[in-house]
Design a protein around this motif. Structure first.
Motif, PDB file in Angstrom:
ATOM      1  N   ARG A   1     -22.606  24.701  22.630  1.00  0.00           N
ATOM      2  CA  ARG A   1     -22.905  24.450  24.038  1.00  0.00           C
ATOM      3  C   ARG A   1     -22.020  23.312  24.514  1.00  0.00           C
ATOM      4  NH1 ARG A   1     -28.096  21.340  26.008  1.00  0.00           N
ATOM      5  NH2 ARG A   1     -27.529  21.080  28.170  1.00  0.00           N
ATOM      6  N   MET A   2     -21.476  23.465  25.720  1.00  0.00           N
ATOM      7  CA  MET A   2     -20.690  22.412  26.352  1.00  0.00           C
ATOM      8  C   MET A   2     -21.297  22.140  27.723  1.00  0.00           C
ATOM      9  SD  MET A   2     -16.735  22.411  27.652  1.00  0.00           S
ATOM     10  CE  MET A   2     -15.948  22.066  26.098  1.00  0.00           C
ATOM     11  N   ALA A   3     -21.576  20.889  28.008  1.00  0.00           N
ATOM     12  CA  ALA A   3     -22.082  20.484  29.317  1.00  0.00           C
ATOM     13  C   ALA A   3     -21.029  19.606  29.982  1.00  0.00           C
ATOM     14  CB  ALA A   3     -23.396  19.722  29.176  1.00  0.00           C
ATOM     15  N   ILE A   4     -20.693  19.938  31.224  1.00  0.00           N
ATOM     16  CA  ILE A   4     -19.706  19.175  31.989  1.00  0.00           C
ATOM     17  C   ILE A   4     -20.436  18.507  33.134  1.00  0.00           C
ATOM     18  CG2 ILE A   4     -17.595  19.291  33.351  1.00  0.00           C
ATOM     19  CD1 ILE A   4     -17.034  21.956  31.922  1.00  0.00           C
ATOM     20  N   ASP A   5     -20.281  17.200  33.247  1.00  0.00           N
ATOM     21  CA  ASP A   5     -20.955  16.417  34.272  1.00  0.00           C
ATOM     22  C   ASP A   5     -19.913  15.781  35.185  1.00  0.00           C
ATOM     23  OD1 ASP A   5     -22.429  14.586  35.762  1.00  0.00           O
ATOM     24  OD2 ASP A   5     -23.533  13.817  34.041  1.00  0.00           O
ATOM     25  N   ALA A   6     -20.028  16.024  36.490  1.00  0.00           N
ATOM     26  CA  ALA A   6     -19.081  15.458  37.464  1.00  0.00           C
ATOM     27  C   ALA A   6     -19.508  14.067  37.914  1.00  0.00           C
ATOM     28  CB  ALA A   6     -18.931  16.381  38.666  1.00  0.00           C
ATOM     29  N   GLY A   7     -20.610  13.551  37.399  1.00  0.00           N
ATOM     30  CA  GLY A   7     -21.060  12.209  37.769  1.00  0.00           C
ATOM     31  C   GLY A   7     -21.481  12.126  39.213  1.00  0.00           C
TER      32      GLY A   7
ATOM     33  N   SER B   1     -22.802  22.995  40.109  1.00  0.00           N
ATOM     34  CA  SER B   1     -23.951  22.097  40.023  1.00  0.00           C
ATOM     35  C   SER B   1     -23.454  20.776  39.444  1.00  0.00           C
ATOM     36  CB  SER B   1     -25.055  22.691  39.147  1.00  0.00           C
ATOM     37  OG  SER B   1     -24.634  22.769  37.809  1.00  0.00           O
ATOM     38  N   PHE B   2     -24.279  19.732  39.508  1.00  0.00           N
ATOM     39  CA  PHE B   2     -23.864  18.424  39.005  1.00  0.00           C
ATOM     40  C   PHE B   2     -23.529  18.474  37.519  1.00  0.00           C
ATOM     41  CE2 PHE B   2     -25.895  16.995  42.886  1.00  0.00           C
ATOM     42  CZ  PHE B   2     -24.937  16.126  43.354  1.00  0.00           C
ATOM     43  N   THR B   3     -24.304  19.233  36.752  1.00  0.00           N
ATOM     44  CA  THR B   3     -24.003  19.447  35.337  1.00  0.00           C
ATOM     45  C   THR B   3     -23.924  20.947  35.118  1.00  0.00           C
ATOM     46  OG1 THR B   3     -25.181  17.453  34.684  1.00  0.00           O
ATOM     47  CG2 THR B   3     -24.768  19.060  32.969  1.00  0.00           C
ATOM     48  N   GLN B   4     -22.816  21.404  34.549  1.00  0.00           N
ATOM     49  CA  GLN B   4     -22.637  22.819  34.284  1.00  0.00           C
ATOM     50  C   GLN B   4     -22.625  23.033  32.784  1.00  0.00           C
ATOM     51  OE1 GLN B   4     -19.150  22.836  36.890  1.00  0.00           O
ATOM     52  NE2 GLN B   4     -20.033  24.659  37.802  1.00  0.00           N
ATOM     53  N   ASP B   5     -23.417  24.005  32.334  1.00  0.00           N
ATOM     54  CA  ASP B   5     -23.527  24.298  30.911  1.00  0.00           C
ATOM     55  C   ASP B   5     -22.851  25.611  30.566  1.00  0.00           C
ATOM     56  OD1 ASP B   5     -24.977  22.037  30.358  1.00  0.00           O
ATOM     57  OD2 ASP B   5     -26.911  23.032  30.401  1.00  0.00           O
ATOM     58  N   ALA B   6     -22.109  25.589  29.488  1.00  0.00           N
ATOM     59  CA  ALA B   6     -21.550  26.804  28.895  1.00  0.00           C
ATOM     60  C   ALA B   6     -22.224  26.943  27.537  1.00  0.00           C
ATOM     61  CB  ALA B   6     -20.041  26.672  28.736  1.00  0.00           C
ATOM     62  N   VAL B   7     -23.004  28.002  27.359  1.00  0.00           N
ATOM     63  CA  VAL B   7     -23.723  28.240  26.111  1.00  0.00           C
ATOM     64  C   VAL B   7     -23.091  29.449  25.435  1.00  0.00           C
ATOM     65  CG1 VAL B   7     -25.961  28.723  25.085  1.00  0.00           C
ATOM     66  CG2 VAL B   7     -25.815  27.280  27.119  1.00  0.00           C
ATOM     67  N   PHE B   8     -22.841  29.346  24.136  1.00  0.00           N
ATOM     68  CA  PHE B   8     -22.149  30.397  23.408  1.00  0.00           C
ATOM     69  C   PHE B   8     -22.539  30.319  21.939  1.00  0.00           C
ATOM     70  CE2 PHE B   8     -19.562  26.725  24.488  1.00  0.00           C
ATOM     71  CZ  PHE B   8     -19.227  26.196  23.248  1.00  0.00           C
TER      72      PHE B   8
ATOM     73  N   TRP C   1     -10.992  18.509  41.404  1.00  0.00           N
ATOM     74  CA  TRP C   1     -11.892  18.668  40.264  1.00  0.00           C
ATOM     75  C   TRP C   1     -12.246  17.300  39.710  1.00  0.00           C
ATOM     76  CZ3 TRP C   1      -9.598  20.768  35.105  1.00  0.00           C
ATOM     77  CH2 TRP C   1     -10.620  21.009  34.187  1.00  0.00           C
ATOM     78  N   ALA C   2     -13.516  17.072  39.387  1.00  0.00           N
ATOM     79  CA  ALA C   2     -13.960  15.798  38.824  1.00  0.00           C
ATOM     80  C   ALA C   2     -14.697  16.036  37.507  1.00  0.00           C
ATOM     81  CB  ALA C   2     -14.882  15.078  39.797  1.00  0.00           C
ATOM     82  N   VAL C   3     -14.403  15.217  36.507  1.00  0.00           N
ATOM     83  CA  VAL C   3     -15.121  15.264  35.232  1.00  0.00           C
ATOM     84  C   VAL C   3     -15.497  13.837  34.882  1.00  0.00           C
ATOM     85  CG1 VAL C   3     -15.010  15.815  32.784  1.00  0.00           C
ATOM     86  CG2 VAL C   3     -13.857  17.300  34.434  1.00  0.00           C
ATOM     87  N   ASN C   4     -16.784  13.591  34.745  1.00  0.00           N
ATOM     88  CA  ASN C   4     -17.263  12.276  34.341  1.00  0.00           C
ATOM     89  C   ASN C   4     -17.552  12.253  32.845  1.00  0.00           C
ATOM     90  OD1 ASN C   4     -18.418   9.567  34.862  1.00  0.00           O
ATOM     91  ND2 ASN C   4     -20.297  10.571  34.211  1.00  0.00           N
ATOM     92  N   GLU C   5     -18.153  13.338  32.350  1.00  0.00           N
ATOM     93  CA  GLU C   5     -18.572  13.359  30.954  1.00  0.00           C
ATOM     94  C   GLU C   5     -18.590  14.797  30.452  1.00  0.00           C
ATOM     95  OE1 GLU C   5     -21.760  10.589  29.153  1.00  0.00           O
ATOM     96  OE2 GLU C   5     -22.818  12.384  29.816  1.00  0.00           O
ATOM     97  N   ILE C   6     -18.221  14.969  29.203  1.00  0.00           N
ATOM     98  CA  ILE C   6     -18.315  16.254  28.521  1.00  0.00           C
ATOM     99  C   ILE C   6     -19.212  16.040  27.315  1.00  0.00           C
ATOM    100  CG2 ILE C   6     -17.083  18.040  27.253  1.00  0.00           C
ATOM    101  CD1 ILE C   6     -14.572  17.185  28.861  1.00  0.00           C
TER     102      ILE C   6
ATOM    103  N   GLN D   1     -15.872  11.306  26.440  1.00  0.00           N
ATOM    104  CA  GLN D   1     -15.492  10.881  27.778  1.00  0.00           C
ATOM    105  C   GLN D   1     -14.227  11.607  28.196  1.00  0.00           C
ATOM    106  OE1 GLN D   1     -17.329   8.949  29.714  1.00  0.00           O
ATOM    107  NE2 GLN D   1     -18.841   8.765  28.102  1.00  0.00           N
ATOM    108  N   ALA D   2     -14.105  11.907  29.478  1.00  0.00           N
ATOM    109  CA  ALA D   2     -12.934  12.624  29.988  1.00  0.00           C
ATOM    110  C   ALA D   2     -11.649  11.843  29.760  1.00  0.00           C
ATOM    111  CB  ALA D   2     -13.114  12.919  31.474  1.00  0.00           C
ATOM    112  N   GLU D   3     -11.719  10.524  29.647  1.00  0.00           N
ATOM    113  CA  GLU D   3     -10.500   9.740  29.442  1.00  0.00           C
ATOM    114  C   GLU D   3      -9.877  10.015  28.077  1.00  0.00           C
ATOM    115  OE1 GLU D   3     -12.961   5.749  28.134  1.00  0.00           O
ATOM    116  OE2 GLU D   3     -12.133   5.945  30.121  1.00  0.00           O
ATOM    117  N   ARG D   4     -10.602  10.693  27.182  1.00  0.00           N
ATOM    118  CA  ARG D   4     -10.069  11.013  25.867  1.00  0.00           C
ATOM    119  C   ARG D   4      -9.414  12.382  25.846  1.00  0.00           C
ATOM    120  NH1 ARG D   4     -13.779   9.808  21.058  1.00  0.00           N
ATOM    121  NH2 ARG D   4     -11.772  10.176  20.100  1.00  0.00           N
TER     122      ARG D   4
END
Length: 130
Positions: free
Chosen positions: A25-31, A63-70, A90-95, A109-112
């Motif tokens: 599962r990957m969750a993407i948060d735009a903060g 949505s504020f947090t988008q989930d990809a489940v696999f 496009w904005a990414v605050n946290e993965i 963190q997106a900075e990585r």
């Protein structure tokens, strides 16, 4: 930091986890950015950063947090690749990557991010990607 370009298919963010990890599962948060959520994306993964198979997930909607489940996959490089255009940058605050459940989360963190294609790297994890 404000982005300059609207979202377009093919923009991507690739994260180097440093070693091979297993996740499902990957969750993407735009903060706090209320407009920078991806309009649609896929999640391809790679063990070596050169060979990519079919995406393990496809997500649409915003949505504020988008989930990809696999199903669980083992890889070093997860990639978020946009599949839909959007008028806002496009904005990414946290993965967050999850293994068996939310308690086993590893936060990145997106900075990585190792590679950005079609976008500019922001100054910090809360920056908007071009």
């Amino acid at each position: 930091m404000e982005g300059k370009c609207p979202q377009s298919p093919g923009q991507s963010l690739t994260v180097d986890l440093g070693t091979v990890k297993t996740f499902g599962r990957m969750a993407i948060d735009a903060g706090m950015d209320a407009t920078g959520h991806p309009y649609g994306f896929t999640v391809p993964v790679s063990r070596d950063g050169d060979h990519w198979g079919r995406p393990v997930a496809r997500v649409s909607g915003r949505s504020f947090t988008q989930d990809a489940v696999f199903p669980q996959h083992t890889a070093r490089y997860p990639r978020i690749e946009l599949t839909a255009p959007g008028e806002n940058p496009w904005a990414v605050n946290e993965i967050r990557l999850h293994t068996d459940g939310p308690d086993a989360a590893a936060t990145l963190q997106a900075e990585r991010a190792a590679v950005l294609r079609g976008a500019e790297r922001g100054e910090a994890a809360t920056s908007v990607l071009g």
